[in-house]
Design a protein around this motif. Structure first.
Motif, mmCIF file in Angstrom:
data_model
loop_
_atom_site.group_PDB
_atom_site.id
_atom_site.type_symbol
_atom_site.label_atom_id
_atom_site.label_comp_id
_atom_site.label_asym_id
_atom_site.label_seq_id
_atom_site.Cartn_x
_atom_site.Cartn_y
_atom_site.Cartn_z
ATOM 1 N N ASN A 91 -18.481 -3.277 49.810
ATOM 2 C CA ASN A 91 -19.224 -2.010 49.853
ATOM 3 C C ASN A 91 -19.466 -1.586 51.300
ATOM 4 O O ASN A 91 -19.260 -0.413 51.664
ATOM 5 N N ALA A 92 -19.901 -2.528 52.137
ATOM 6 C CA ALA A 92 -20.182 -2.220 53.537
ATOM 7 C C ALA A 92 -18.919 -1.769 54.262
ATOM 8 O O ALA A 92 -18.957 -0.828 55.072
ATOM 9 N N SER A 93 -17.817 -2.427 53.970
ATOM 10 C CA SER A 93 -16.562 -2.074 54.626
ATOM 11 C C SER A 93 -16.099 -0.670 54.250
ATOM 12 O O SER A 93 -15.708 0.131 55.112
ATOM 13 N N LEU A 94 -16.159 -0.357 52.973
ATOM 14 C CA LEU A 94 -15.725 0.965 52.518
ATOM 15 C C LEU A 94 -16.656 2.060 53.028
ATOM 16 O O LEU A 94 -16.198 3.156 53.390
ATOM 17 N N VAL A 95 -17.950 1.785 53.089
ATOM 18 C CA VAL A 95 -18.901 2.757 53.624
ATOM 19 C C VAL A 95 -18.634 2.986 55.110
ATOM 20 O O VAL A 95 -18.620 4.128 55.590
ATOM 21 N N ALA A 96 -18.421 1.899 55.842
ATOM 22 C CA ALA A 96 -18.198 1.998 57.284
ATOM 23 C C ALA A 96 -16.953 2.802 57.621
ATOM 24 O O ALA A 96 -16.903 3.505 58.638
ATOM 25 N N HIS A 97 -15.946 2.717 56.782
ATOM 26 C CA HIS A 97 -14.682 3.420 57.036
ATOM 27 C C HIS A 97 -14.610 4.779 56.337
ATOM 28 O O HIS A 97 -13.561 5.429 56.349
ATOM 29 N N GLY A 98 -15.696 5.186 55.691
ATOM 30 C CA GLY A 98 -15.733 6.492 55.038
ATOM 31 C C GLY A 98 -14.998 6.551 53.719
ATOM 32 O O GLY A 98 -14.891 7.621 53.106
ATOM 33 N N ALA A 99 -14.485 5.416 53.255
ATOM 34 C CA ALA A 99 -13.704 5.411 52.017
ATOM 35 C C ALA A 99 -14.584 5.505 50.785
ATOM 36 O O ALA A 99 -14.090 5.801 49.682
ATOM 37 N N SER A 100 -15.888 5.274 50.923
ATOM 38 C CA SER A 100 -16.780 5.316 49.768
ATOM 39 C C SER A 100 -16.912 6.716 49.193
ATOM 40 O O SER A 100 -17.385 6.891 48.070
ATOM 41 N N GLU A 101 -16.511 7.733 49.952
ATOM 42 C CA GLU A 101 -16.592 9.114 49.495
ATOM 43 C C GLU A 101 -15.322 9.578 48.797
ATOM 44 O O GLU A 101 -15.266 10.702 48.300
ATOM 45 N N TRP A 102 -14.298 8.747 48.789
ATOM 46 C CA TRP A 102 -13.040 9.147 48.163
ATOM 47 C C TRP A 102 -13.204 9.256 46.650
ATOM 48 O O TRP A 102 -14.003 8.548 46.036
#
Length: 355
Positions: A227-238
């Motif tokens: 979760n932290a990795s995807l949030v940090a890279h902006g992928a959580s909004e995909w």
């Protein structure tokens, strides 16, 4: 009704009626603290024009903060969805409508002078009336819940999988109309409906976490990193990723709540969960007051620390307001008076609490 909903109702009905599900209260407690934290941190950072260390926590929680709240809100719906419409509307619509009207009026009472200074008192009056169409400020959650309850009851005889797929598609579509009710309905209904539809699987997940805590902790660690990795890279909004992260975060909060309940740790979170709507209704006032005080006096220079203090003040202040209301005979702020019931009650309490 869906077979899974029937199973959920049957399994839940075995529990004592007076009992609460411990991990649910812990999960709700975690969620309400995250909600207060989000409003506190973003409010402080906006006013200060800079970010602090608490911004990271808010960003980490964004994918699952509201999905978990909505899923838990639908978790016990199978027990009551087949009630007659009058009783159902009383418990699931009038109940929340009462608290929305009371607290939107209170919020306007505090904010009206500032609004009037920028526009006019006539504009303030129109804005107040508009709040019954466009939810005001932090209160959109309890405005939207009755709509979810009504839609779910109206569609309960339709194929559940079809409804779930439509709801998932709406979340993925990222519909943006500018109207809170429409946009948030599309973004959140899939989680509420999932709580209703998949309740047996939710409780099964909790049972597994309680039985195998070491494995549950390992799964939580893996989820947190992902979760932290995807949030940090902006992928959580995909698209689709946000849906998956939403449900993954829900599972994580369920697991965390279960492990905390198993160990009987952080009982304050459980208490917050038991009174989550009380906190939700009242936190805006101590939050705003503390933010203004700390930023204007400058007694704390670090923005992250200010955000943390405002978050704590929001939670504790809301509980203090609730206790004060009970002691000062202002129970109507948090308990629904007899005059605002449209269906008979089982027991004898003269008031129905916000929960």
């Amino acid at each position: 009704m869906a077979r899974s909903g029937t199973i959920a109702a049957a399994s839940l009905s075995k529990a004592p009626s007076a009992a609460r599900v411990d991990w649910v209260d812990y999960a709700k407690g975690i969620c309400i603290v995250m909600v207060v934290m989000m409003h506190s941190v973003l409010g402080v950072e906006l006013a200060a024009g800079q970010t602090g260390f608490m911004h990271v926590a808010v960003a980490f929680a964004k994918p699952f903060r509201m999905p978990d709240f909505f899923l838990i809100s639908g978790l016990f719906l199978s027990l009551v969805i087949d009630r007659d419409w009058r009783t159902y509307l009383d418990r699931k619509v009038v109940h929340f409508a009462y608290f929305y009207v009371v607290w939107v009026t209170i919020q306007f009472g505090f904010k009206a002078p500032a609004f009037a200074a920028e526009t006019s008192w006539r504009a303030v009056g129109l804005l107040y009336l508009e709040s019954f169409i466009e939810p005001f400020g932090t209160l959109w959650f309890i405005y939207l819940l009755p709509i979810f309850f009504i839609v779910t009851k109206l569609t309960r005889k339709l194929p559940p999988l079809a409804i779930w797929l439509v709801a998932a598609a709406l979340e993925t579509a990222r519909i943006t109309t500018g109207w809170t009710v429409i946009d948030e309905f599309c973004a959140r209904f899939v989680y509420f409906y999932s709580g209703y539809l998949f309740a047996p699987y939710v409780f099964a997940l909790s049972d597994r976490a309680r039985a195998r805590p070491v494995l549950a902790l390992a799964a939580l660690a893996a989820w947190a990193l992902l979760n932290a990795s995807l949030v940090a890279h902006g992928a959580s909004e995909w698209k689709l990723v946000s849906l998956v992260l939403g449900f993954a975060g829900v599972c994580a909060i369920i697991t965390t709540g279960t492990l905390l309940a198993r160990a009987q740790w952080l009982n304050f979170l459980r208490f917050c969960g038991e009174h989550s709507i009380v906190i939700y209704l009242a936190f805006f006032l101590p939050m705003a007051a503390t933010r203004t005080l700390l930023l204007r006096t400058g007694v704390i220079a670090d923005i992250g620390t200010v955000s943390l203090m405002v978050t704590i003040a929001g939670v504790l202040g809301a509980l203090a307001i609730w206790q004060g209301a009970l002691r000062l005979n202002a129970r109507f702020l948090f308990e629904r008076p007899d005059a605002f019931w449209i269906a008979p009650r089982k027991a004898a309490p003269a008031l129905q609490a916000a929960e």
